[in-house]
Design an enzyme around this catalytic site. Sequence first.
Site, short mmCIF file in Angstrom:
data_model
loop_
_atom_site.label_atom_id
_atom_site.label_comp_id
_atom_site.label_asym_id
_atom_site.label_seq_id
_atom_site.Cartn_x
_atom_site.Cartn_y
_atom_site.Cartn_z
N GLU A 15 0.90 -1.31 -0.01
CA GLU A 15 0.02 -0.06 -0.30
C GLU A 15 0.80 1.38 -0.03
OE1 GLU A 15 -2.79 1.29 -0.95
OE2 GLU A 15 -4.00 1.05 0.88
N THR A 34 -3.46 9.11 -4.60
CA THR A 34 -3.80 9.31 -3.18
C THR A 34 -2.65 10.02 -2.63
OG1 THR A 34 -4.53 6.89 -2.66
CG2 THR A 34 -3.60 7.66 -0.85
N1 HSE Z 1 -7.15 7.17 4.17
C1 HSE Z 1 -6.62 7.16 3.16
C2 HSE Z 1 -6.86 8.54 2.44
C3 HSE Z 1 -7.28 6.33 2.24
O1 HSE Z 1 -7.72 9.31 2.48
O2 HSE Z 1 -5.82 9.18 2.09
C4 HSE Z 1 -6.80 6.13 0.62
O3 HSE Z 1 -5.98 5.16 0.51
#
Ligand code: HSE
Length: 306
Positions: free
Chosen positions: A128, A181
């Site tokens: 991830e 992201t």
């Molecule tokens: N919590 C993470 C974000 C989830 O919002 O950046 C996305 O991978």
Amino acid sequence: MNQIKIFSPATVANVSCGFDVLGFCLDTIGDEMIIKKTSQKGITISKIEGYDLPFEAENNVAGVSALALYNDANPDFGFDIEIYKKVKPGSGIGSSSASAVGSVFAMNELLGKPYNKTQLINFAMKGEALASKCEHADNLAPAIFGGFTLVKSLSPLHVLQLPTPKDLFAVVIHPQIEIKTSESRAILPQDVSLKNAITQWSNVGSFVHALHTEDYKLLSDSLKDVIVEPYRSQLIPHFEDVKQTALKQGALGCGISGSGPSIFSLCKGEDTANKVREAIHNVYSQTTIDFELHLSKINTEGIKIL
Ligand code: HSE
């Protein structure tokens, strides 16, 4: 057992009030993967269908998490991974998590399950992190545990499984644009006001209580995000129209799924979910942006062996 085929589900992270800690698992959307034992040691990726992704294990999300587990387990054989990618990278519904968790879940099965789910998330976080440039587990946890989860802490990793009220359905619109992201994290402020922090932790607490008590009204009142949504919603075309439309049609709440661009709505009952889906369809049909629209019950099982 020398090979295994799995379904690795898409997930919705953040769930409005719980940035980086809350998530839930979707049922009808996800990737498929086939993992085989090989006589040659190491990790190979021999097939990727659906999207153009790197084949070198160390540059591929599924490969990096696989290597993390592999180096720890150190078996005297190797693994080959085939990825049938259905969740578009950069969609906001846990595409990288589905890949990261899929490889380690399958390898663990082929090794005779030496690792528990929390340990698997720890390996998957390495994959991830390749995609989002930081370790977080709010997509990984619901993918592997199913239902709603809360990441209590990352170090040590502590995941809480939360109950899933039985009438909950999710509608997810995925506008076909990509938001990385890493980029949507970079635009967030590092400090928040005490006033907003109080609102947010009050909502996370009441959201968790609402799940436990199946209190749909409280759940609806808690699905609010005063910290992240004001920034990220600017990256998502027609976000406010979709949100207001979903709420008008009876959705309990509507917010950004993960880091976007997908937008999720939670609804009580399938009839309401269908109405919300149709209304959102009408909103986006009037734009020039292609989109996919999903209606899903909450997947309480998580990742599945096929
Ligand atoms: N919590 C993470 C974000 C989830 O919002 O950046 C996305 O991978």
